[in-house]
Design an enzyme around this catalytic site. Sequence first.
Site, PDB file in Angstrom:
ATOM      1  N   HIS A  79      -2.439 -11.986  10.527  1.00  0.00           N
ATOM      2  CA  HIS A  79      -1.979 -10.620  10.297  1.00  0.00           C
ATOM      3  C   HIS A  79      -1.759  -9.940  11.644  1.00  0.00           C
ATOM      4  O   HIS A  79      -2.497 -10.167  12.603  1.00  0.00           O
ATOM      5  CB  HIS A  79      -2.998  -9.839   9.459  1.00  0.00           C
ATOM      6  CG  HIS A  79      -2.632  -8.388   9.311  1.00  0.00           C
ATOM      7  ND1 HIS A  79      -1.407  -7.981   8.853  1.00  0.00           N
ATOM      8  CD2 HIS A  79      -3.324  -7.246   9.599  1.00  0.00           C
ATOM      9  CE1 HIS A  79      -1.358  -6.663   8.853  1.00  0.00           C
ATOM     10  NE2 HIS A  79      -2.503  -6.187   9.305  1.00  0.00           N
ATOM     11  N   GLU A 123       0.838  -1.188   0.000  1.00  0.00           N
ATOM     12  CA  GLU A 123       0.000   0.000   0.000  1.00  0.00           C
ATOM     13  C   GLU A 123       0.879   1.246   0.000  1.00  0.00           C
ATOM     14  O   GLU A 123       0.398   2.356   0.142  1.00  0.00           O
ATOM     15  CB  GLU A 123      -0.960  -0.005   1.180  1.00  0.00           C
ATOM     16  CG  GLU A 123      -0.260  -0.097   2.528  1.00  0.00           C
ATOM     17  CD  GLU A 123      -0.776   0.973   3.464  1.00  0.00           C
ATOM     18  OE1 GLU A 123      -1.917   0.849   3.895  1.00  0.00           O
ATOM     19  OE2 GLU A 123      -0.023   1.914   3.741  1.00  0.00           O
ATOM     20  N   CYS A 160      -3.237  -4.499   3.807  1.00  0.00           N
ATOM     21  CA  CYS A 160      -2.171  -5.374   4.284  1.00  0.00           C
ATOM     22  C   CYS A 160      -2.219  -6.789   3.723  1.00  0.00           C
ATOM     23  O   CYS A 160      -1.434  -7.636   4.141  1.00  0.00           O
ATOM     24  CB  CYS A 160      -2.192  -5.433   5.817  1.00  0.00           C
ATOM     25  SG  CYS A 160      -2.011  -3.823   6.574  1.00  0.00           S
TER      26      CYS A 160
END
Lengths: 128, 384, 344
Positions: free
Chosen positions: C233, C80, C112
């Site tokens: 994550h 990103e 992400c």
Amino acid sequence: MLPKFWRKIRSRYNLIGSHCENCGSYFYPPRNICPKCRRKGKVREVQFSGYGKVLSWSVVHDGVENFWLSKPYIVALIELDEGAKIVAPLDCNPDEVREGMRVKAVFRKFGEDGEDGIIYYGTKFVPV
Amino acid sequence: MRRVAIIGVGCSKFGELWDMGFRDIVISAGIEALEDAGLEGREIEAVYAGNMSAGRYIGQEHIASLIADYSGLAELHVPCVRVEAGDASGGVALRQAYMAVASGMHDVVIAAGAEKVTDVPNAMEILSSSADVEWEVFNGANLPALYAMIARMHMKRFGTKEEDLAMVSVKNHKNATLNPKAMFRREISLETALNSPYVAEPLKLFDCAPICDGASVVILASEEVARRYTDTPIYIKACTQASDYMALHSRRDVTTMDAVVFASREAYRIAKIEPKDVDFAEVHDSFTIAEIIAYEDLGFAKKGEGAKLIREGVTALDGDLPVNTSGGLKAFGHAVGATGIRQAVEIALQLRGDAGKRQVDGEIGLSLNIGGTGATAVVTIFSR
Amino acid sequence: MVGIVSYGTYIPKYRIKVEEIARIWGENADVLKKGLGVEQKSVPSWDEDTATIAVECAREALRRAKIDPKRIGAVFVGSESHPYAVKPTGTIVAEALGIGNDYFCADLEFACKAGTTAMQICYAMVKAGLIDYGIAIGADTSQSRPGDPLEYTAGAGGACFIVGRDCIAEIEGTFSFASDTPDFWRREGKPYPSHGGRFTGQPAYFRHIVEATKGLLDKLGLRPSDFDYAVFHQPNGKFPIRVAQILGFTKDQIKQGLVVPYIGNTYSGSSMIGLASVLDVAKPGERILLTSFGSGAGSDAFSFVVTDRIEGIERNPKVLEKIKECEYVDYGLYVKLRRKIRFG
Ligand SMILES: [Zn+2]
């Protein structure tokens, strides 16, 4: 500057230089003609391993514009393992540089053509 | 080949000449040279103008014709040639002019050198383009950084000290106090030089010559013609030029400028002299280390022993071999493309006995003008 | 058998401590460290960006794989923080790897999770027989508004996975779950992202990771206890621990892959660096779960089974060693390195 940079991207990113099969010399940047053999030379492209040692260096306080964010920065005269020499930025603490120090190539940003321009990437060196 | 003599010299003030443009600077040197030679102007047959980078410094190309024009030569239609070889442009212009007379092509020619650098803020960046822009400067190595790497290696290999470099600066500043046209006319102490900030380690501010505005002119004539104009012709006994790899990293040895070795050996051969016969010299001290290396490569000292000459005072004004009596690039100022001609002006003045308070004794003077980090070297040997 | 053939990681050497950022903004560092489960984060140097990080981790992966770069058929870079808004990072990487010019390539962005999506694309292309090897990279130099809570965690780093047939970890299955959930975003032309505060939790991170993981387990008929390792994550040190709990994974299963406390949230690199850390120590036959999360929002879940080949690949230096090798910067230098001051 854009086409001029683009033209040599392969050599800048990957340390692609020249090797003369006639005399065994290595060159960086690439050469079309071997200065030892001239017309007898057989110049071929070669990719250097990226490993070498520091011959000399300077901690630069008043340097080129593209490096102003990293003042003072180090440039070094490096002898690549294959024998060619190169002048390149060395990313390390100024106090740790030594003559003969082993270094290896890394991929880094060199600067940019202003905020709107292209970004220049290339090969710098770090201690092994 | 004919003998060639300098019959007139002129030099502008060197420095930050805010109220003078390129044309003004050139003309001030040119008029002085014409007056010195006693020429009207009509005698000029060709102009060779050393200039490194008018295109970038002042945004003007085609400057040889511009110089001739503003020198009042437009209606004489003399051929004008700009000569470029980095900061050896002046030296190479001198050589071109020398060849033009020596060959018999012309009898009276102007060899000029000029640079106006203070109209732009990035003088050092432009001067650094006398090194390899794509593979040295792009990688962060401008001229000070390259000379710094030379200096570090010289120090490591031969024991040259930062003090030795500082002594070169001190000497040249001292000489410049005696030269009314020098940029820096004040003495500095060894401490001042040693305590100045690093520009590119191990080189400090006082190891680097200031890039400045300036112009110089010498008028060359064949021996026969020279006698008509002057009782003190200064002869060019040899004027040689050599090249080397553009980039420092390609050279055989970083601490030796092979181009200087080659050009000087050739010059000595042609002039039928040896290094020890040289009485005084103007060398290219764009960085103090360059003067020390010049001592070695010109054969004044053995390789690695250049620093001895500065330590022992050999190259001081009152030494056996005064070097940079003018103040050198360090203190007289480095007007890039003008420097090679400016060196010739100093040697001519010295040999004529017109050097005022900095006058030294001598029959034979030598000048060394270098382009970049040694990719071009011009050696000229002068005599009375 | 299609899966991971090799992998590499890159983490910039600079770190900034939570204490140092808190000092500037007058926050309580202890409360923040406890609340976020983060001690420090990685900071890219002035000459590092997503492209240089991507190249460095990909070069490591290629070196370890010992395969001819010309056999790489695809390069997908998820980030990103691509250096260019328009102009691919992927071609910079491909050029620096010397893979030639006949390759499939695009940059991906899905907050992400763009890197794990790159892995899915490579997996599909290898399976379809379109390519022999594909390179999937997740790399970021994530941005954060000065003073924003994000500033304590937004780190820099990346991981590269080469996907092919002679793999060290077979992809047993993959499953994704996505919905239009604007929990975190950055508008075109804006330097820093914005977020929905606590809205990033339950409706975003937890819902998507849980659903994707459950979907994968259902599809493969597996239970949490069938896995030796699990990587989720890691936007902070708390969320992955809690989501593991919710799904029935133990702390032991997630420990090896939990790198966020030491380098912060490396966004697209986050769960992938965690996976690399697990591969650093994994043994043949072990099963690994990976579930990424990308705001906006979606999760990609994978199940890997480690093969015998893992013994034959160079796995040093390990991620945890790289994490330890660091140099601390103060907030002033951090601001300069991250160009958080306007120069004109
Ligand atoms: Zn050869």
